[in-house]
Design a protein around this motif. Structure first.
Motif, mmCIF file in Angstrom:
data_model
loop_
_atom_site.group_PDB
_atom_site.id
_atom_site.type_symbol
_atom_site.label_atom_id
_atom_site.label_comp_id
_atom_site.label_asym_id
_atom_site.label_seq_id
_atom_site.Cartn_x
_atom_site.Cartn_y
_atom_site.Cartn_z
ATOM 1 N N VAL A 122 0.856 -1.187 0.000
ATOM 2 C CA VAL A 122 0.000 0.000 0.000
ATOM 3 C C VAL A 122 0.890 1.234 0.000
ATOM 4 O O VAL A 122 1.868 1.300 0.728
ATOM 5 N N ARG A 123 0.576 2.204 -0.817
ATOM 6 C CA ARG A 123 1.398 3.413 -0.885
ATOM 7 C C ARG A 123 0.512 4.647 -0.962
ATOM 8 O O ARG A 123 -0.677 4.576 -1.273
ATOM 9 N N ASP A 124 1.122 5.807 -0.709
ATOM 10 C CA ASP A 124 0.431 7.077 -0.893
ATOM 11 C C ASP A 124 0.265 7.355 -2.381
ATOM 12 O O ASP A 124 0.940 6.765 -3.222
ATOM 13 N N MET A 125 -0.617 8.284 -2.687
ATOM 14 C CA MET A 125 -0.769 8.667 -4.091
ATOM 15 C C MET A 125 0.448 9.459 -4.546
ATOM 16 O O MET A 125 0.986 10.298 -3.815
ATOM 17 N N TRP A 126 0.881 9.168 -5.773
ATOM 18 C CA TRP A 126 1.985 9.903 -6.389
ATOM 19 C C TRP A 126 1.465 10.969 -7.357
ATOM 20 O O TRP A 126 2.227 11.767 -7.885
ATOM 21 N N GLY A 127 0.169 10.959 -7.587
ATOM 22 C CA GLY A 127 -0.434 11.923 -8.489
ATOM 23 C C GLY A 127 -1.882 12.163 -8.109
ATOM 24 O O GLY A 127 -2.457 11.464 -7.260
#
Length: 274
Positions: A122-127
């Motif tokens: 799971v990751r943060d949004m990059w865009g």
């Protein structure tokens, strides 16, 4: 007009997307259509299944429609993008998409990893992404489909079409969504006459390579017609910390200054290099 940015932000944090109705005026939509119609007349259909063999696409919109800047700089969109991305984010894509009758659905995808960076968990949004609706988006004309909550999924999790929701809304609306939300352009069951026109405008973290190279499609002499904020979004800016993005040792915005063009700068960048 005042928009409830906090309410949209909460929906995006929870479900990955939100919709704002009546954001574009009829006059603005008419100006954008007038700008784009000659380009669409000369534009072929897509070159592959993702672009859409029954879809026309116009890239580099700031070069084709000065009015598109009103969408790119819209205060609701920038208010949300300011919240979700680092302050020196960049414009990554600005594309008009005209879906014709009979178009097939796209593959599900995320907007914010176009180069296929190593990506797990799971990751943060990059865009941050938008889809502006210049026609009604309906069940039958290829409305964008989203997988609610998929922005919080582990990247390895595979999308299932049964989980998709069609985002149907009237012309003048905008779909606002996390760059890592799984989505796709939907199937059009319209006849050959049925079309739906949308404009996707996407923003990216400053360390992510943008989808479109706006410094080439909007060189200094074209970028000069836009606001300072728009110029920064197009790439006439530097990323913090430091000075990543300079040109020949100076801030790229200097290239827009006619007094600077043609001059050379030598030496090491310093506090006075701007």
């Amino acid at each position: 007009m005042n928009w409830d940015i906090e309410a949209h932000a909460r929906r995006i944090e929870d479900q990955g997307y939100s919709v704002a109705d009546s954001v574009m005026s009829e006059a603005l939509m008419a100006r954008i259509r007038s700008d784009l119609d000659p380009h669409f007349e000369a534009s072929p259909n897509g070159r592959n299944d993702f672009e859409g063999f029954a879809t026309q696409r116009l890239y580099a919109l700031p070069d084709k429609s000065a009015s598109s800047a009103e969408l790119i700089e819209h205060p609701l969109v920038l208010g949300l993008t300011d919240r979700f991305l680092r302050h020196d984010y960049r414009l990554s894509a600005a594309i008009a998409i005209k879906v014709h009758g009979g178009e097939t659905p796209q593959d599900f995808h995320r907007d914010d990893n176009p180069a296929g960076a190593p990506d797990t968990g799971v990751r943060d949004m990059w865009g941050f992404s938008t889809m502006w609706m210049l026609d009604d988006f309906t069940e039958s004309n290829g409305a964008t489909e989203v997988i609610p909550g998929s922005h919080a999924w582990p990247v390895e999790r595979v999308a299932d079409a049964s989980q998709a929701v069609k985002v149907c809304a009237p012309a003048g609306s905008v779909l606002l969504f996390a760059g890592n939300l799984i989505h796709r352009g939907g199937r059009s069951r319209e006849t050959d006459r049925g079309v739906r026109l949308g404009i996707t405008i996407q923003y990216a973290q400053p360390w992510l390579r943008t989808i479109e190279n706006f410094s080439l499609s909007a060189p200094p002499e074209k970028a000069a017609r836009f606001s300072d904020r728009m110029q920064a979004l197009l790439g006439y800016s530097v990323a913090a910390p430091g000075f990543v993005g300079y040109v020949d040792g100076v801030h790229p915005k200097r290239l827009i200054d006619s007094q600077y063009q043609g001059r050379k700068h030598h030496g090491t960048p310093s506090l006075g290099w701007w």
